[in-house]
Design a protein around this motif. Structure first.
Motif, PDB file in Angstrom:
ATOM      1  N   CYS A   1       0.824  -1.212   0.000  1.00 36.91           N
ATOM      2  CA  CYS A   1       0.000   0.000   0.000  1.00 36.91           C
ATOM      3  C   CYS A   1       0.863   1.269   0.000  1.00 36.91           C
ATOM      4  CB  CYS A   1      -0.950  -0.021   1.194  1.00 36.91           C
ATOM      5  SG  CYS A   1      -2.409   1.000   0.983  1.00 36.91           S
ATOM      6  N   ARG A   2       1.977   1.272   0.714  1.00 39.39           N
ATOM      7  CA  ARG A   2       2.849   2.451   0.761  1.00 39.39           C
ATOM      8  C   ARG A   2       3.460   2.705  -0.619  1.00 39.39           C
ATOM      9  NH1 ARG A   2       3.135   7.003   3.321  1.00 39.39           N
ATOM     10  NH2 ARG A   2       2.426   5.839   5.113  1.00 39.39           N
ATOM     11  N   ALA A   3       3.883   1.652  -1.308  1.00 35.64           N
ATOM     12  CA  ALA A   3       4.429   1.812  -2.665  1.00 35.64           C
ATOM     13  C   ALA A   3       3.341   2.311  -3.616  1.00 35.64           C
ATOM     14  CB  ALA A   3       5.018   0.495  -3.161  1.00 35.64           C
ATOM     15  N   ALA A   4       2.114   1.791  -3.477  1.00 38.25           N
ATOM     16  CA  ALA A   4       1.000   2.256  -4.305  1.00 38.25           C
ATOM     17  C   ALA A   4       0.732   3.737  -4.034  1.00 38.25           C
ATOM     18  CB  ALA A   4      -0.250   1.426  -4.037  1.00 38.25           C
ATOM     19  N   TYR A   5       0.784   4.138  -2.775  1.00 33.37           N
ATOM     20  CA  TYR A   5       0.593   5.536  -2.383  1.00 33.37           C
ATOM     21  C   TYR A   5       1.612   6.426  -3.095  1.00 33.37           C
ATOM     22  CZ  TYR A   5       0.851   9.663   0.663  1.00 33.37           C
ATOM     23  OH  TYR A   5       0.897  10.952   1.155  1.00 33.37           O
ATOM     24  N   ASP A   6       2.886   6.050  -3.019  1.00 38.41           N
ATOM     25  CA  ASP A   6       3.945   6.847  -3.648  1.00 38.41           C
ATOM     26  C   ASP A   6       3.744   6.934  -5.161  1.00 38.41           C
ATOM     27  OD1 ASP A   6       5.098   7.242  -1.153  1.00 38.41           O
ATOM     28  OD2 ASP A   6       6.557   5.612  -1.400  1.00 38.41           O
ATOM     29  N   GLU A   7       3.404   5.800  -5.783  1.00 37.25           N
ATOM     30  CA  GLU A   7       3.219   5.762  -7.231  1.00 37.25           C
ATOM     31  C   GLU A   7       2.006   6.597  -7.661  1.00 37.25           C
ATOM     32  OE1 GLU A   7       2.429   2.463 -10.725  1.00 37.25           O
ATOM     33  OE2 GLU A   7       3.393   1.837  -8.858  1.00 37.25           O
TER      34      GLU A   7
END
Length: 128
Positions: free
Chosen positions: A75-81
């Motif tokens: 979820c954190r990587a999705a947030y950044d992307e």
């Protein structure tokens, strides 16, 4: 019981081109198929184990009870992307009392989308 072979969510946006840009470019969903031409063109996106079809047009946005639930690995990587692609995040990722990590975004018509990570220690994944 009806034997279901496939399923999809049908979304009739107020502005199909704007919604295709959101789901295809901003969210980066892969296209399963397209049909028709011009403003009446329909696009079906892969949505994990199902599909999301963006086609037709509606004078009214989907009702406030309409929600999409998208599970991601991180979820954190999705947030950044998503932020890098200009997607407005309504609520950044946080671990909920029920153990899932959730973030909320919305499509151009206001359809709320939960982006969810199931942590490795969550009962949905781990069974002793």
């Amino acid at each position: 019981m009806v034997h279901v072979l496939s399923s999809r969510v049908l979304l009739r946006p107020s502005d199909p081109e704007r919604s295709r840009a959101f789901y295809g470019e901003a969210l980066g969903l892969a296209v399963y198929r397209e049909f028709g031409t011009g403003v009446d063109r329909g696009t079906v996106y892969f949505l994990g184990g199902g599909f999301l079809e963006v086609s037709g047009r509606s004078a009214e946005p989907a009702g406030p009870a309409m929600r999409l639930w998208l599970q991601v690995a991180d979820c954190r990587a999705a947030y950044d992307e998503l932020r890098a692609r200009g997607v407005e995040v309504l609520r950044p990722p946080q671990r909920e009392p029920w153990g899932l990590v959730e973030m909320w975004i919305a499509d151009p018509d206001g359809v709320r989308i939960a982006v969810v990570e199931v942590p490795e220690d969550h009962p949905l994944r781990y069974r002793p």
